[in-house]
Enzyme design. Structure first.
Site, PDB file in Angstrom:
ATOM      1  N   SER A 146     127.844  41.171  33.263  1.00  0.00           N
ATOM      2  CA  SER A 146     129.185  41.204  32.667  1.00  0.00           C
ATOM      3  C   SER A 146     129.762  42.601  32.844  1.00  0.00           C
ATOM      4  CB  SER A 146     129.083  40.893  31.170  1.00  0.00           C
ATOM      5  OG  SER A 146     130.271  41.264  30.508  1.00  0.00           O
ATOM      6  N   TYR A 159     125.079  42.904  23.424  1.00  0.00           N
ATOM      7  CA  TYR A 159     125.431  42.164  24.650  1.00  0.00           C
ATOM      8  C   TYR A 159     125.528  43.106  25.861  1.00  0.00           C
ATOM      9  CZ  TYR A 159     128.228  39.006  27.629  1.00  0.00           C
ATOM     10  OH  TYR A 159     128.693  38.222  28.667  1.00  0.00           O
TER      11      TYR A 159
HETATM   12  P1  NAP Z   1     129.182  29.478  27.284  1.00  0.00           P
HETATM   13  O1  NAP Z   1     130.324  28.602  27.667  1.00  0.00           O
HETATM   14  O2  NAP Z   1     129.027  29.895  25.859  1.00  0.00           O
HETATM   15  O3  NAP Z   1     127.819  28.816  27.799  1.00  0.00           O
HETATM   16  C1  NAP Z   1     126.587  29.445  27.583  1.00  0.00           C
HETATM   17  C2  NAP Z   1     125.520  28.642  28.250  1.00  0.00           C
HETATM   18  O4  NAP Z   1     124.266  29.284  28.028  1.00  0.00           O
HETATM   19  C3  NAP Z   1     125.417  27.228  27.706  1.00  0.00           C
HETATM   20  O5  NAP Z   1     125.184  26.339  28.755  1.00  0.00           O
HETATM   21  C4  NAP Z   1     124.193  27.301  26.790  1.00  0.00           C
HETATM   22  O6  NAP Z   1     123.468  26.085  26.702  1.00  0.00           O
HETATM   23  C5  NAP Z   1     123.351  28.330  27.520  1.00  0.00           C
HETATM   24  N1  NAP Z   1     122.399  28.954  26.610  1.00  0.00           N
HETATM   25  C6  NAP Z   1     122.643  29.760  25.549  1.00  0.00           C
HETATM   26  N2  NAP Z   1     121.502  30.107  24.940  1.00  0.00           N
HETATM   27  C7  NAP Z   1     120.503  29.517  25.637  1.00  0.00           C
HETATM   28  C8  NAP Z   1     119.089  29.488  25.507  1.00  0.00           C
HETATM   29  N3  NAP Z   1     118.443  30.152  24.522  1.00  0.00           N
HETATM   30  N4  NAP Z   1     118.373  28.764  26.406  1.00  0.00           N
HETATM   31  C9  NAP Z   1     118.984  28.091  27.395  1.00  0.00           C
HETATM   32  N5  NAP Z   1     120.318  28.079  27.575  1.00  0.00           N
HETATM   33  C10 NAP Z   1     121.061  28.772  26.699  1.00  0.00           C
HETATM   34  O7  NAP Z   1     129.209  30.835  28.079  1.00  0.00           O
HETATM   35  P2  NAP Z   1     129.864  31.233  29.491  1.00  0.00           P
HETATM   36  O8  NAP Z   1     131.105  31.958  29.198  1.00  0.00           O
HETATM   37  O9  NAP Z   1     129.872  30.084  30.418  1.00  0.00           O
HETATM   38  O10 NAP Z   1     128.777  32.319  29.944  1.00  0.00           O
HETATM   39  C11 NAP Z   1     127.851  32.086  30.975  1.00  0.00           C
HETATM   40  C12 NAP Z   1     127.308  33.429  31.413  1.00  0.00           C
HETATM   41  O11 NAP Z   1     128.398  34.255  31.851  1.00  0.00           O
HETATM   42  C13 NAP Z   1     126.631  34.205  30.281  1.00  0.00           C
HETATM   43  O12 NAP Z   1     125.514  34.881  30.785  1.00  0.00           O
HETATM   44  C14 NAP Z   1     127.698  35.196  29.847  1.00  0.00           C
HETATM   45  O13 NAP Z   1     127.146  36.330  29.259  1.00  0.00           O
HETATM   46  C15 NAP Z   1     128.364  35.493  31.172  1.00  0.00           C
HETATM   47  N6  NAP Z   1     129.718  36.035  31.061  1.00  0.00           N
HETATM   48  C16 NAP Z   1     130.725  35.299  30.503  1.00  0.00           C
HETATM   49  C17 NAP Z   1     131.998  35.853  30.427  1.00  0.00           C
HETATM   50  C18 NAP Z   1     133.158  35.108  29.860  1.00  0.00           C
HETATM   51  O14 NAP Z   1     134.244  35.693  29.743  1.00  0.00           O
HETATM   52  N7  NAP Z   1     133.034  33.858  29.515  1.00  0.00           N
HETATM   53  C19 NAP Z   1     132.226  37.143  30.904  1.00  0.00           C
HETATM   54  C20 NAP Z   1     131.165  37.859  31.455  1.00  0.00           C
HETATM   55  C21 NAP Z   1     129.921  37.288  31.550  1.00  0.00           C
HETATM   56  P3  NAP Z   1     123.674  25.021  25.473  1.00  0.00           P
HETATM   57  O15 NAP Z   1     125.156  24.816  25.355  1.00  0.00           O
HETATM   58  O16 NAP Z   1     122.968  23.815  25.900  1.00  0.00           O
HETATM   59  O17 NAP Z   1     123.045  25.638  24.264  1.00  0.00           O
END
Ligand code: NAP
Length: 251
Positions: A146, A159
């Site tokens: 990120s 984070y």
């Molecule tokens: P999200 O919509 O909240 O989805 C998070 C995902 O991670 C879900 O599929 C969840 O599975 C899974 N997860 C969480 N805890 C877990 C665990 N203990 N074991 C297995 N799976 C787990 O988040 P997102 O925005 O798509 O983020 C995905 C990645 O991108 C993350 O690494 C995040 O840090 C990174 N990121 C996101 C953003 C942003 O703006 N959204 C920006 C920078 C980086 P379940 O739903 O089944 O629990």
């Protein structure tokens, strides 16, 4: 430039929603087969799997696994390696959480939960695939970091620390395993329109749009495009790098 992932099998953690879901869809669209995981979101992930199997019969599989748990991560990889989709070519460490608070009020439980999920999860899964990838001598790991791991972010001490560590881990694995033709890269998204961002109120979202030179958040598909490129042979001479995808936010 055509991306062809035919006969390549990927594992995407947290592929049931958000960025992971877009990655799963685009890997399949490029011809790959994909195993993906959920932790708590069974219903959403199962629904997504049913949709995928109609469009890509026999090419996708879903598993439950908590990335915080080393034994579950090992068992997951060994089950997938024996599955009809065949041995893994690539791992996308996407699963991640936030637990934001000003540092003063951040609890140790919040700190540990984010460490355990984002950093230890990436470590456990990478460790679980590494022997097979060394033997294979042709494989990829993509870690989702990120921009918070590059420049820090108020309220995200936990984070940001995990995402910075993931960038460092990416570099070390790239150096240690280059000789086995394993490329390890990371992507560092800025604000992407997912549930993680949906927790914010409308006023905060508008403020964020104004901070971004491109005046909008990114889409999950835009991040997935980058990840799929890094999963492909078109990126074979790239390793240890972190690719920022943020609409100019960190410039
Ligand atoms: P999200 O919509 O909240 O989805 C998070 C995902 O991670 C879900 O599929 C969840 O599975 C899974 N997860 C969480 N805890 C877990 C665990 N203990 N074991 C297995 N799976 C787990 O988040 P997102 O925005 O798509 O983020 C995905 C990645 O991108 C993350 O690494 C995040 O840090 C990174 N990121 C996101 C953003 C942003 O703006 N959204 C920006 C920078 C980086 P379940 O739903 O089944 O629990």
């Amino acid at each position: 430039m055509l991306i062809d992932l035919t006969d390549k099998h990927f594992l995407v953690t947290g592929g049931g929603r958000g960025i992971g879901k877009a990655i799963v869809l685009q890997l399949l669209s490029a011809g790959a087969s994909v195993s993906f995981t959920y932790n708590y979101g069974k219903e959403t992930a199962m629904f997504f799997l049913q949709e995928l199997l109609q469009q890509f019969p026999g090419k996708a599989a879903l598993y439950q696994a908590d990335v915080k748990d080393e034994e579950q991560s090992k068992a997951l990889v060994s089950e997938i390696e024996k599955s009809p989709l065949g041995s893994l070519y690539g791992l996308v460490n996407n699963a991640g959480i936030t637990a934001d608070a000003p540092f003063f009020s951040m609890t140790t439980a919040m700190w540990k939960d984010v460490m355990d999920t984002n950093l230890n999860g990436t470590y456990f899964l990478s460790k679980a695939v590494i022997k097979a990838f060394i033997r294979k001598k042709n494989s990829k790991i993509i870690n989702v970091s990120s921009v918070s791991g590059i420049r820090g972010a108020v309220g995200q001490a936990n984070y940001g620390a995990t995402k910075a560590a993931i960038i460092s881990l990416t570099k070390t694995l790239a150096m240690e395993f280059a000789k086995f033709n394993l490329q390890v890269n990371a992507v560092a998204p800025g604000f992407i329109d997912t549930e993680m961002v949906a927790k914010m109120n409308e006023q905060d979202k508008k403020k964020i749009d104004q901070m971004i030179p491109m005046k909008r958040m990114g889409t999950t598909a835009e991040v997935a495009n980058l990840v799929v490129f890094l999963c492909s042979e078109n990126s074979n001479y790239i390793t240890g790098q972190t690719f920022v995808i943020d609409g100019g936010l960190t410039l």
